[in-house]
Scaffold this active site. Structure first.
Site, PDB file in Angstrom:
ATOM      1  N   GLY A 215     -16.718  26.021  43.727  1.00 12.87           N
ATOM      2  CA  GLY A 215     -15.588  25.405  43.009  1.00 12.87           C
ATOM      3  C   GLY A 215     -14.980  24.304  43.571  1.00 12.87           C
TER       4      GLY A 215
ATOM      5  CB  THR B 203      -8.061  20.861  46.915  1.00 13.46           C
ATOM      6  OG1 THR B 203      -6.739  21.752  47.020  1.00 13.46           O
ATOM      7  CG2 THR B 203      -8.559  21.134  48.352  1.00 13.46           C
TER       8      THR B 203
ATOM      9  CE1 TYR C  90     -10.624  18.543  50.314  1.00 15.70           C
ATOM     10  CE2 TYR C  90     -12.275  19.782  51.055  1.00 15.70           C
ATOM     11  CZ  TYR C  90     -11.169  19.216  51.308  1.00 15.70           C
ATOM     12  OH  TYR C  90     -10.452  19.199  52.502  1.00 15.70           O
TER      13      TYR C  90
HETATM   14  N1  CAA Z   1     -18.360  32.889  45.225  1.00 14.42           N
HETATM   15  C1  CAA Z   1     -19.444  33.313  44.122  1.00 14.42           C
HETATM   16  N2  CAA Z   1     -18.623  33.546  42.985  1.00 14.42           N
HETATM   17  C2  CAA Z   1     -17.606  33.021  42.638  1.00 14.42           C
HETATM   18  C3  CAA Z   1     -16.693  32.473  43.767  1.00 14.42           C
HETATM   19  C4  CAA Z   1     -17.260  32.411  44.982  1.00 14.42           C
HETATM   20  N3  CAA Z   1     -16.520  32.017  45.942  1.00 14.42           N
HETATM   21  N4  CAA Z   1     -15.443  32.244  43.011  1.00 14.42           N
HETATM   22  C5  CAA Z   1     -15.576  32.606  41.961  1.00 14.42           C
HETATM   23  N5  CAA Z   1     -16.781  33.176  41.539  1.00 14.42           N
HETATM   24  C6  CAA Z   1     -17.351  33.417  40.216  1.00 14.42           C
HETATM   25  C7  CAA Z   1     -16.446  34.512  39.616  1.00 14.42           C
HETATM   26  O1  CAA Z   1     -16.782  35.539  40.147  1.00 14.42           O
HETATM   27  C8  CAA Z   1     -16.698  34.413  38.213  1.00 14.42           C
HETATM   28  O2  CAA Z   1     -18.137  34.796  37.766  1.00 14.42           O
HETATM   29  P1  CAA Z   1     -18.455  35.351  36.379  1.00 14.42           P
HETATM   30  O3  CAA Z   1     -18.177  34.175  35.323  1.00 14.42           O
HETATM   31  O4  CAA Z   1     -19.660  35.910  36.340  1.00 14.42           O
HETATM   32  O5  CAA Z   1     -17.168  36.246  36.007  1.00 14.42           O
HETATM   33  C9  CAA Z   1     -17.014  32.554  38.093  1.00 14.42           C
HETATM   34  O6  CAA Z   1     -17.114  32.214  39.156  1.00 14.42           O
HETATM   35  C10 CAA Z   1     -15.717  32.012  37.407  1.00 14.42           C
HETATM   36  O7  CAA Z   1     -14.531  32.390  38.144  1.00 14.42           O
HETATM   37  P2  CAA Z   1     -13.186  32.038  38.079  1.00 14.42           P
HETATM   38  O8  CAA Z   1     -12.576  32.074  36.608  1.00 14.42           O
HETATM   39  O9  CAA Z   1     -12.040  32.459  39.073  1.00 14.42           O
HETATM   40  O10 CAA Z   1     -13.373  30.264  38.495  1.00 14.42           O
HETATM   41  P3  CAA Z   1     -12.154  29.001  38.547  1.00 14.42           P
HETATM   42  O11 CAA Z   1     -12.919  27.862  38.128  1.00 14.42           O
HETATM   43  O12 CAA Z   1     -10.964  29.701  38.046  1.00 14.42           O
HETATM   44  O13 CAA Z   1     -12.016  29.016  40.104  1.00 14.42           O
HETATM   45  C11 CAA Z   1     -12.342  28.987  42.425  1.00 14.42           C
HETATM   46  C12 CAA Z   1     -12.931  29.281  40.929  1.00 14.42           C
HETATM   47  C13 CAA Z   1     -10.896  29.492  42.537  1.00 14.42           C
HETATM   48  C14 CAA Z   1     -12.176  27.599  42.645  1.00 14.42           C
HETATM   49  C15 CAA Z   1     -12.946  29.802  43.317  1.00 14.42           C
HETATM   50  O14 CAA Z   1     -14.428  29.513  43.279  1.00 14.42           O
HETATM   51  C16 CAA Z   1     -12.570  29.610  44.976  1.00 14.42           C
HETATM   52  O15 CAA Z   1     -11.256  29.744  45.371  1.00 14.42           O
HETATM   53  N6  CAA Z   1     -13.436  29.112  45.586  1.00 14.42           N
HETATM   54  C17 CAA Z   1     -13.257  28.506  47.098  1.00 14.42           C
HETATM   55  C18 CAA Z   1     -12.461  27.116  47.173  1.00 14.42           C
HETATM   56  C19 CAA Z   1     -12.238  26.992  48.556  1.00 14.42           C
HETATM   57  O16 CAA Z   1     -12.747  27.410  49.533  1.00 14.42           O
HETATM   58  N7  CAA Z   1     -11.258  26.030  48.495  1.00 14.42           N
HETATM   59  C20 CAA Z   1     -10.798  25.535  49.728  1.00 14.42           C
HETATM   60  C21 CAA Z   1      -9.331  24.914  49.736  1.00 14.42           C
HETATM   61  S1  CAA Z   1      -8.721  24.510  51.248  1.00 14.42           S
HETATM   62  C22 CAA Z   1      -9.910  23.216  51.724  1.00 14.42           C
HETATM   63  O17 CAA Z   1     -10.678  22.638  51.186  1.00 14.42           O
HETATM   64  C23 CAA Z   1      -9.739  22.761  53.274  1.00 14.42           C
HETATM   65  C24 CAA Z   1     -11.142  22.674  53.529  1.00 14.42           C
HETATM   66  O18 CAA Z   1     -11.368  21.449  53.775  1.00 14.42           O
HETATM   67  C25 CAA Z   1     -11.699  23.881  54.305  1.00 14.42           C
HETATM   68  P1  NAP Z   2      -1.496  18.673  53.551  1.00 14.27           P
HETATM   69  O1  NAP Z   2      -0.565  19.587  54.592  1.00 14.27           O
HETATM   70  O2  NAP Z   2      -1.529  18.998  51.916  1.00 14.27           O
HETATM   71  O3  NAP Z   2      -1.631  17.107  53.937  1.00 14.27           O
HETATM   72  C1  NAP Z   2      -2.310  16.169  53.257  1.00 14.27           C
HETATM   73  C2  NAP Z   2      -1.160  15.039  52.997  1.00 14.27           C
HETATM   74  O4  NAP Z   2      -1.943  13.996  52.418  1.00 14.27           O
HETATM   75  C3  NAP Z   2       0.105  15.286  52.457  1.00 14.27           C
HETATM   76  O5  NAP Z   2       1.360  14.853  53.057  1.00 14.27           O
HETATM   77  C4  NAP Z   2      -0.103  14.727  51.242  1.00 14.27           C
HETATM   78  O6  NAP Z   2       0.988  14.231  50.616  1.00 14.27           O
HETATM   79  C5  NAP Z   2      -0.881  13.254  51.534  1.00 14.27           C
HETATM   80  N1  NAP Z   2      -1.498  12.688  50.384  1.00 14.27           N
HETATM   81  C6  NAP Z   2      -2.079  13.213  49.306  1.00 14.27           C
HETATM   82  N2  NAP Z   2      -2.333  12.273  48.521  1.00 14.27           N
HETATM   83  C7  NAP Z   2      -1.774  11.213  48.941  1.00 14.27           C
HETATM   84  C8  NAP Z   2      -2.086   9.985  48.351  1.00 14.27           C
HETATM   85  N3  NAP Z   2      -2.626   9.513  47.202  1.00 14.27           N
HETATM   86  N4  NAP Z   2      -1.405   9.063  49.093  1.00 14.27           N
HETATM   87  C9  NAP Z   2      -0.958   9.082  50.207  1.00 14.27           C
HETATM   88  N5  NAP Z   2      -0.723  10.563  50.658  1.00 14.27           N
HETATM   89  C10 NAP Z   2      -1.285  11.371  50.163  1.00 14.27           C
HETATM   90  O7  NAP Z   2      -2.912  19.091  54.090  1.00 14.27           O
HETATM   91  P2  NAP Z   2      -3.729  19.220  55.520  1.00 14.27           P
HETATM   92  O8  NAP Z   2      -4.320  20.501  55.541  1.00 14.27           O
HETATM   93  O9  NAP Z   2      -3.027  18.730  56.504  1.00 14.27           O
HETATM   94  O10 NAP Z   2      -4.965  18.436  55.037  1.00 14.27           O
HETATM   95  C11 NAP Z   2      -5.088  16.920  55.881  1.00 14.27           C
HETATM   96  C12 NAP Z   2      -6.648  16.520  55.645  1.00 14.27           C
HETATM   97  O11 NAP Z   2      -7.600  17.312  56.274  1.00 14.27           O
HETATM   98  C13 NAP Z   2      -7.157  16.152  54.332  1.00 14.27           C
HETATM   99  O12 NAP Z   2      -7.777  15.137  53.982  1.00 14.27           O
HETATM  100  C14 NAP Z   2      -7.826  17.646  53.836  1.00 14.27           C
HETATM  101  O13 NAP Z   2      -8.850  17.514  52.949  1.00 14.27           O
HETATM  102  C15 NAP Z   2      -8.495  17.699  55.214  1.00 14.27           C
HETATM  103  N6  NAP Z   2      -8.905  19.142  55.709  1.00 14.27           N
HETATM  104  C16 NAP Z   2      -8.047  20.196  55.624  1.00 14.27           C
HETATM  105  C17 NAP Z   2      -8.420  21.580  55.980  1.00 14.27           C
HETATM  106  C18 NAP Z   2      -7.637  22.781  55.904  1.00 14.27           C
HETATM  107  O14 NAP Z   2      -8.091  23.609  56.071  1.00 14.27           O
HETATM  108  N7  NAP Z   2      -6.256  22.513  55.872  1.00 14.27           N
HETATM  109  C19 NAP Z   2      -9.953  21.644  56.186  1.00 14.27           C
HETATM  110  C20 NAP Z   2     -10.672  20.425  56.382  1.00 14.27           C
HETATM  111  C21 NAP Z   2     -10.238  19.207  56.062  1.00 14.27           C
HETATM  112  P3  NAP Z   2       1.656  15.305  49.245  1.00 14.27           P
HETATM  113  O15 NAP Z   2       2.001  16.610  50.075  1.00 14.27           O
HETATM  114  O16 NAP Z   2       2.570  14.435  48.593  1.00 14.27           O
HETATM  115  O17 NAP Z   2       0.442  15.559  48.349  1.00 14.27           O
END
Ligand code: CAA
Ligand code: NAP
Length: 246
Positions: free
Chosen positions: A149, A92, A153
Protein backbone atom coordinates in the site's frame (compact mmCIF):
# COMPACT_ATOMS: atom_id res chain seq x y z
CA UNK A 1 26.30 16.14 22.70
CA UNK A 2 26.49 19.71 21.50
CA UNK A 3 25.19 21.93 18.70
CA UNK A 4 26.09 25.17 20.45
CA UNK A 5 25.48 28.31 18.38
CA UNK A 6 24.55 26.28 15.33
CA UNK A 7 21.71 27.43 13.05
CA UNK A 8 19.35 24.48 12.54
CA UNK A 9 16.42 24.30 10.10
CA UNK A 10 13.81 21.55 10.55
CA UNK A 11 11.18 21.16 7.80
CA UNK A 12 7.84 19.81 8.99
CA UNK A 13 8.97 21.31 12.30
CA UNK A 14 5.46 21.51 13.76
CA UNK A 15 4.74 17.81 13.15
CA UNK A 16 5.16 15.02 15.67
CA UNK A 17 8.75 14.03 14.91
CA UNK A 18 9.67 17.56 13.77
CA UNK A 19 8.63 19.07 17.10
CA UNK A 20 10.74 16.57 19.06
CA UNK A 21 13.72 17.31 16.80
CA UNK A 22 13.30 21.07 17.29
CA UNK A 23 13.15 20.65 21.07
CA UNK A 24 16.18 18.39 21.18
CA UNK A 25 18.39 20.54 18.92
CA UNK A 26 17.39 23.57 20.93
CA UNK A 27 18.34 21.74 24.15
CA UNK A 28 21.72 20.97 22.55
CA UNK A 29 22.32 24.70 22.06
CA UNK A 30 21.16 25.34 18.48
CA UNK A 31 19.14 28.27 17.24
CA UNK A 32 16.20 26.41 15.68
CA UNK A 33 14.05 27.46 12.72
CA UNK A 34 11.01 25.23 12.20
CA UNK A 35 9.43 25.40 8.77
CA UNK A 36 5.71 24.83 8.40
CA UNK A 37 3.15 24.50 5.61
CA UNK A 38 0.82 27.50 5.03
CA UNK A 39 -2.12 25.33 6.17
CA UNK A 40 -0.56 25.08 9.65
CA UNK A 41 -0.46 28.86 10.29
CA UNK A 42 -3.11 28.67 13.04
CA UNK A 43 -0.95 26.28 15.05
CA UNK A 44 2.15 28.48 15.06
CA UNK A 45 1.53 30.85 18.03
CA UNK A 46 0.62 27.96 20.37
CA UNK A 47 3.50 25.84 19.11
CA UNK A 48 6.04 28.65 19.61
CA UNK A 49 4.72 29.32 23.11
CA UNK A 50 5.53 25.69 23.97
CA UNK A 51 9.17 25.88 22.86
CA UNK A 52 12.00 26.71 25.18
CA UNK A 53 15.14 28.38 23.86
CA UNK A 54 15.79 30.27 20.69
CA UNK A 55 13.20 28.92 18.24
CA UNK A 56 11.33 30.56 15.39
CA UNK A 57 8.91 29.37 12.69
CA UNK A 58 9.01 30.18 8.98
CA UNK A 59 6.31 29.37 6.41
CA UNK A 60 6.89 27.52 3.13
CA UNK A 61 5.55 24.69 0.98
CA UNK A 62 8.48 22.30 0.60
CA UNK A 63 6.72 20.49 -2.26
CA UNK A 64 7.08 23.68 -4.30
CA UNK A 65 10.53 24.52 -5.70
CA UNK A 66 10.02 28.29 -5.92
CA UNK A 67 8.50 28.61 -2.45
CA UNK A 68 11.28 26.47 -0.93
CA UNK A 69 13.93 28.65 -2.60
CA UNK A 70 12.22 31.79 -1.28
CA UNK A 71 11.96 30.35 2.24
CA UNK A 72 15.57 29.13 2.42
CA UNK A 73 16.81 32.37 0.84
CA UNK A 74 15.06 34.37 3.56
CA UNK A 75 16.55 32.17 6.28
CA UNK A 76 20.05 32.58 4.81
CA UNK A 77 19.61 36.34 4.47
CA UNK A 78 18.51 36.65 8.10
CA UNK A 79 20.94 34.22 9.78
CA UNK A 80 23.90 34.20 7.39
CA UNK A 81 24.17 30.43 7.21
CA UNK A 82 22.45 27.11 7.87
CA UNK A 83 24.60 24.59 9.76
CA UNK A 84 22.11 21.79 10.33
CA UNK A 85 19.28 20.97 7.93
CA UNK A 86 16.76 18.28 8.82
CA UNK A 87 14.45 17.34 5.94
CA UNK A 88 11.51 16.01 7.95
CA UNK A 89 8.32 17.19 6.19
CA UNK A 90 6.37 14.28 4.79
CA UNK A 91 2.97 12.83 3.97
CA UNK A 92 1.38 9.47 3.14
CA UNK A 93 -1.26 8.66 0.52
CA UNK A 94 -1.50 4.91 1.11
CA UNK A 95 -3.33 2.70 -1.34
CA UNK A 96 -2.54 -0.40 -3.37
CA UNK A 97 -1.07 -0.20 -6.88
CA UNK A 98 -4.46 -1.32 -8.22
CA UNK A 99 -5.96 1.98 -7.10
CA UNK A 100 -3.08 4.47 -6.88
CA UNK A 101 -3.63 7.62 -8.96
CA UNK A 102 -0.96 9.84 -10.54
CA UNK A 103 -2.06 12.57 -8.09
CA UNK A 104 -1.34 10.29 -5.09
CA UNK A 105 2.01 9.33 -6.60
CA UNK A 106 3.01 12.94 -7.35
CA UNK A 107 1.90 14.33 -3.99
CA UNK A 108 4.10 11.87 -2.09
CA UNK A 109 7.12 12.14 -4.41
CA UNK A 110 6.95 15.95 -4.39
CA UNK A 111 6.50 16.31 -0.64
CA UNK A 112 8.81 13.55 0.59
CA UNK A 113 11.57 13.41 -2.05
CA UNK A 114 11.69 16.45 -4.34
CA UNK A 115 11.33 18.62 -1.24
CA UNK A 116 14.73 17.42 0.02
CA UNK A 117 16.33 18.77 -3.15
CA UNK A 118 14.24 21.96 -3.20
CA UNK A 119 15.19 22.82 0.40
CA UNK A 120 18.81 21.64 0.45
CA UNK A 121 20.03 23.06 -2.87
CA UNK A 122 19.59 26.75 -1.92
CA UNK A 123 21.82 26.33 1.18
CA UNK A 124 24.29 23.71 -0.11
CA UNK A 125 26.86 26.15 -1.53
CA UNK A 126 26.72 28.20 1.65
CA UNK A 127 27.45 25.09 3.79
CA UNK A 128 30.47 24.35 1.60
CA UNK A 129 31.71 27.94 1.79
CA UNK A 130 31.43 27.85 5.59
CA UNK A 131 33.17 24.47 5.78
CA UNK A 132 30.45 23.00 7.98
CA UNK A 133 27.14 21.31 7.32
CA UNK A 134 24.92 18.50 8.53
CA UNK A 135 22.18 17.42 6.13
CA UNK A 136 19.89 14.90 7.81
CA UNK A 137 17.14 13.28 5.77
CA UNK A 138 14.26 11.62 7.60
CA UNK A 139 13.39 8.55 5.55
CA UNK A 140 11.54 5.43 6.76
CA UNK A 141 11.92 1.72 7.39
CA UNK A 142 9.46 1.35 4.52
CA UNK A 143 11.97 2.96 2.16
CA UNK A 144 14.35 0.15 3.11
CA UNK A 145 11.97 -2.79 2.79
CA UNK A 146 8.82 -1.60 0.91
CA UNK A 147 5.33 -1.87 2.36
CA UNK A 148 1.96 -3.09 1.08
CA UNK A 149 0.00 0.00 0.00
CA UNK A 150 2.99 2.37 -0.09
CA UNK A 151 4.55 2.22 -3.59
CA UNK A 152 4.71 6.03 -3.67
CA UNK A 153 6.00 6.47 -0.12
CA UNK A 154 8.55 3.62 -0.25
CA UNK A 155 9.92 4.94 -3.56
CA UNK A 156 10.25 8.47 -2.19
CA UNK A 157 11.89 7.33 1.06
CA UNK A 158 14.33 5.02 -0.75
CA UNK A 159 15.16 7.94 -3.05
CA UNK A 160 16.01 10.11 -0.07
CA UNK A 161 18.89 7.83 0.82
CA UNK A 162 20.24 7.92 -2.73
CA UNK A 163 20.21 11.70 -2.32
CA UNK A 164 22.05 11.47 1.05
CA UNK A 165 24.72 9.13 -0.32
CA UNK A 166 25.47 11.45 -3.22
CA UNK A 167 25.64 14.56 -1.02
CA UNK A 168 27.98 12.60 1.25
CA UNK A 169 30.45 12.19 -1.64
CA UNK A 170 30.13 15.81 -2.73
CA UNK A 171 30.50 17.21 0.80
CA UNK A 172 33.16 14.83 2.09
CA UNK A 173 36.18 17.09 1.71
CA UNK A 174 34.24 20.24 2.59
CA UNK A 175 33.18 19.56 6.19
CA UNK A 176 29.62 18.81 5.09
CA UNK A 177 28.08 15.47 6.04
CA UNK A 178 24.84 13.96 4.76
CA UNK A 179 23.03 11.09 6.44
CA UNK A 180 19.66 9.40 6.45
CA UNK A 181 17.69 8.36 9.51
CA UNK A 182 15.10 5.65 8.86
CA UNK A 183 12.52 5.51 11.64
CA UNK A 184 10.23 2.55 12.15
CA UNK A 185 6.63 3.15 13.25
CA UNK A 186 6.53 6.21 15.54
CA UNK A 187 3.64 7.56 17.64
CA UNK A 188 2.49 10.63 15.70
CA UNK A 189 -0.56 11.82 13.73
CA UNK A 190 0.81 9.93 10.71
CA UNK A 191 0.50 6.52 12.37
CA UNK A 192 -2.66 7.51 14.28
CA UNK A 193 -4.32 7.92 10.87
CA UNK A 194 -3.76 4.25 9.99
CA UNK A 195 -6.56 1.70 10.19
CA UNK A 196 -6.59 0.33 13.76
CA UNK A 197 -6.37 -3.31 12.64
CA UNK A 198 -3.40 -2.60 10.34
CA UNK A 199 -1.59 -0.66 13.08
CA UNK A 200 -2.13 -3.37 15.70
CA UNK A 201 -0.96 -6.05 13.30
CA UNK A 202 2.21 -4.09 12.52
CA UNK A 203 2.98 -3.50 16.20
CA UNK A 204 2.65 -7.21 16.92
CA UNK A 205 5.41 -7.79 14.33
CA UNK A 206 7.88 -5.32 15.85
CA UNK A 207 10.45 -7.17 17.96
CA UNK A 208 10.13 -4.51 20.71
CA UNK A 209 6.29 -4.85 20.47
CA UNK A 210 5.74 -1.10 20.55
CA UNK A 211 5.95 1.96 18.34
CA UNK A 212 8.82 4.37 18.87
CA UNK A 213 8.53 7.86 20.28
CA UNK A 214 9.41 11.08 18.44
CA UNK A 215 12.07 11.67 21.11
CA UNK A 216 13.81 8.43 20.12
CA UNK A 217 14.15 9.79 16.58
CA UNK A 218 15.27 13.19 17.86
CA UNK A 219 18.02 11.45 19.84
CA UNK A 220 19.46 9.96 16.64
CA UNK A 221 19.21 13.34 14.91
CA UNK A 222 21.11 15.01 17.76
CA UNK A 223 23.84 12.38 17.50
CA UNK A 224 24.26 12.93 13.74
CA UNK A 225 24.10 16.72 14.10
CA UNK A 226 26.62 16.79 16.95
CA UNK A 227 29.76 18.88 16.47
CA UNK A 228 31.86 15.76 17.06
CA UNK A 229 30.08 13.54 14.49
CA UNK A 230 32.75 14.53 11.98
CA UNK A 231 33.44 11.12 10.37
CA UNK A 232 29.83 9.98 10.00
CA UNK A 233 28.53 10.46 6.47
CA UNK A 234 26.49 8.58 3.85
CA UNK A 235 24.93 6.38 6.52
CA UNK A 236 21.35 5.17 6.77
CA UNK A 237 20.67 4.84 10.48
CA UNK A 238 17.74 2.59 11.41
CA UNK A 239 15.72 3.51 14.51
CA UNK A 240 12.96 0.94 14.29
CA UNK A 241 12.72 -1.29 17.37
CA UNK A 242 14.16 -4.19 15.36
CA UNK A 243 11.42 -4.12 12.70
CA UNK A 244 13.97 -4.39 9.88
CA UNK A 245 17.31 -5.90 10.84
CA UNK A 246 19.69 -6.36 7.95
N1 CAA B 1 -0.79 -7.40 3.51
C1 CAA B 1 -1.35 -8.28 2.65
N2 CAA B 1 -2.51 -8.03 2.01
C2 CAA B 1 -3.11 -6.85 2.22
C3 CAA B 1 -2.56 -5.88 3.08
C4 CAA B 1 -1.35 -6.20 3.74
N3 CAA B 1 -0.76 -5.35 4.59
N4 CAA B 1 -3.37 -4.79 3.06
C5 CAA B 1 -4.39 -5.07 2.22
N5 CAA B 1 -4.23 -6.30 1.72
C6 CAA B 1 -5.09 -6.94 0.73
C7 CAA B 1 -6.53 -7.01 1.17
O1 CAA B 1 -6.73 -8.17 1.94
C8 CAA B 1 -7.25 -7.06 -0.15
O2 CAA B 1 -7.12 -8.33 -0.69
P1 CAA B 1 -8.23 -8.91 -1.72
O3 CAA B 1 -8.25 -7.98 -2.92
O4 CAA B 1 -7.72 -10.29 -2.04
O5 CAA B 1 -9.53 -8.88 -0.97
C9 CAA B 1 -6.42 -6.12 -1.04
O6 CAA B 1 -5.12 -6.10 -0.43
C10 CAA B 1 -6.99 -4.70 -1.11
O7 CAA B 1 -7.27 -4.23 0.22
P2 CAA B 1 -7.91 -2.81 0.47
O8 CAA B 1 -9.15 -2.66 -0.35
O9 CAA B 1 -8.00 -2.57 1.93
O10 CAA B 1 -6.80 -1.88 -0.19
P3 CAA B 1 -6.65 -0.33 -0.07
O11 CAA B 1 -5.98 0.09 -1.33
O12 CAA B 1 -7.90 0.35 0.30
O13 CAA B 1 -5.72 -0.10 1.17
C11 CAA B 1 -4.01 -0.27 2.69
C12 CAA B 1 -4.74 -0.94 1.52
C13 CAA B 1 -5.00 0.36 3.66
C14 CAA B 1 -3.07 0.81 2.18
C15 CAA B 1 -3.25 -1.32 3.39
O14 CAA B 1 -2.44 -2.00 2.47
C16 CAA B 1 -2.37 -0.77 4.48
O15 CAA B 1 -2.83 -0.20 5.43
N6 CAA B 1 -1.07 -0.99 4.33
C17 CAA B 1 -0.12 -0.56 5.33
C18 CAA B 1 0.28 0.85 5.03
C19 CAA B 1 1.21 1.35 6.09
O16 CAA B 1 1.95 0.64 6.75
N7 CAA B 1 1.17 2.65 6.23
C20 CAA B 1 2.03 3.29 7.19
C21 CAA B 1 1.56 4.71 7.41
S1 CAA B 1 2.58 5.52 8.62
C22 CAA B 1 4.05 5.65 7.82
O17 CAA B 1 4.18 5.49 6.66
C23 CAA B 1 5.23 5.99 8.66
C24 CAA B 1 6.37 5.16 8.34
O18 CAA B 1 7.25 5.60 7.59
C25 CAA B 1 6.54 3.83 8.98
P1 NAP C 1 3.41 14.57 10.97
O1 NAP C 1 3.16 14.78 12.41
O2 NAP C 1 2.26 14.51 10.04
O3 NAP C 1 4.45 15.70 10.49
C1 NAP C 1 4.71 15.97 9.16
C2 NAP C 1 4.82 17.46 9.01
O4 NAP C 1 5.19 17.79 7.66
C3 NAP C 1 3.49 18.14 9.30
O5 NAP C 1 3.70 19.26 10.10
C4 NAP C 1 3.05 18.52 7.89
O6 NAP C 1 2.16 19.60 7.83
C5 NAP C 1 4.37 18.85 7.25
N1 NAP C 1 4.22 18.95 5.81
C6 NAP C 1 3.53 18.10 4.99
N2 NAP C 1 3.58 18.54 3.74
C7 NAP C 1 4.30 19.70 3.75
C8 NAP C 1 4.68 20.62 2.75
N3 NAP C 1 4.36 20.46 1.46
N4 NAP C 1 5.40 21.71 3.12
C9 NAP C 1 5.75 21.90 4.40
N5 NAP C 1 5.42 21.06 5.40
C10 NAP C 1 4.70 19.97 5.07
O7 NAP C 1 4.21 13.23 10.74
P2 NAP C 1 5.50 12.66 11.46
O8 NAP C 1 5.17 11.28 11.84
O9 NAP C 1 6.04 13.60 12.45
O10 NAP C 1 6.47 12.56 10.18
C11 NAP C 1 7.66 13.34 10.05
C12 NAP C 1 8.56 12.67 9.04
O11 NAP C 1 8.96 11.40 9.54
C13 NAP C 1 7.88 12.41 7.69
O12 NAP C 1 8.81 12.64 6.65
C14 NAP C 1 7.53 10.95 7.77
O13 NAP C 1 7.45 10.37 6.49
C15 NAP C 1 8.70 10.42 8.56
N6 NAP C 1 8.44 9.15 9.23
C16 NAP C 1 7.42 9.03 10.10
C17 NAP C 1 7.22 7.81 10.71
C18 NAP C 1 6.11 7.55 11.69
O14 NAP C 1 5.87 6.38 12.00
N7 NAP C 1 5.44 8.58 12.21
C19 NAP C 1 8.08 6.74 10.44
C20 NAP C 1 9.11 6.92 9.53
C21 NAP C 1 9.30 8.14 8.95
P3 NAP C 1 0.57 19.24 7.73
O15 NAP C 1 0.19 18.83 9.10
O16 NAP C 1 -0.02 20.54 7.26
O17 NAP C 1 0.44 18.16 6.70
Amino acid sequence: MSCTNKIAVVTGGLGGIGTAICRRLSAEGAKVIATYHPSEADKVPGWLADQAGDTEAVVGDVANAADSARMMGEILAKHGRVDILVNCAGITRDTTMKKMTPEQWDAVIDTNLSSAFYVTQPVWNSMIEHGFGRVINISSVNGQRGQFGQANYAAAKAGMHGFSMTLAYEGATKGVTANTISPGYIETAMTAAMRDDVRESIISGIPMRRMGTPEEIAHAVAFVADDNSTYLTGANIPVNGGLFIH
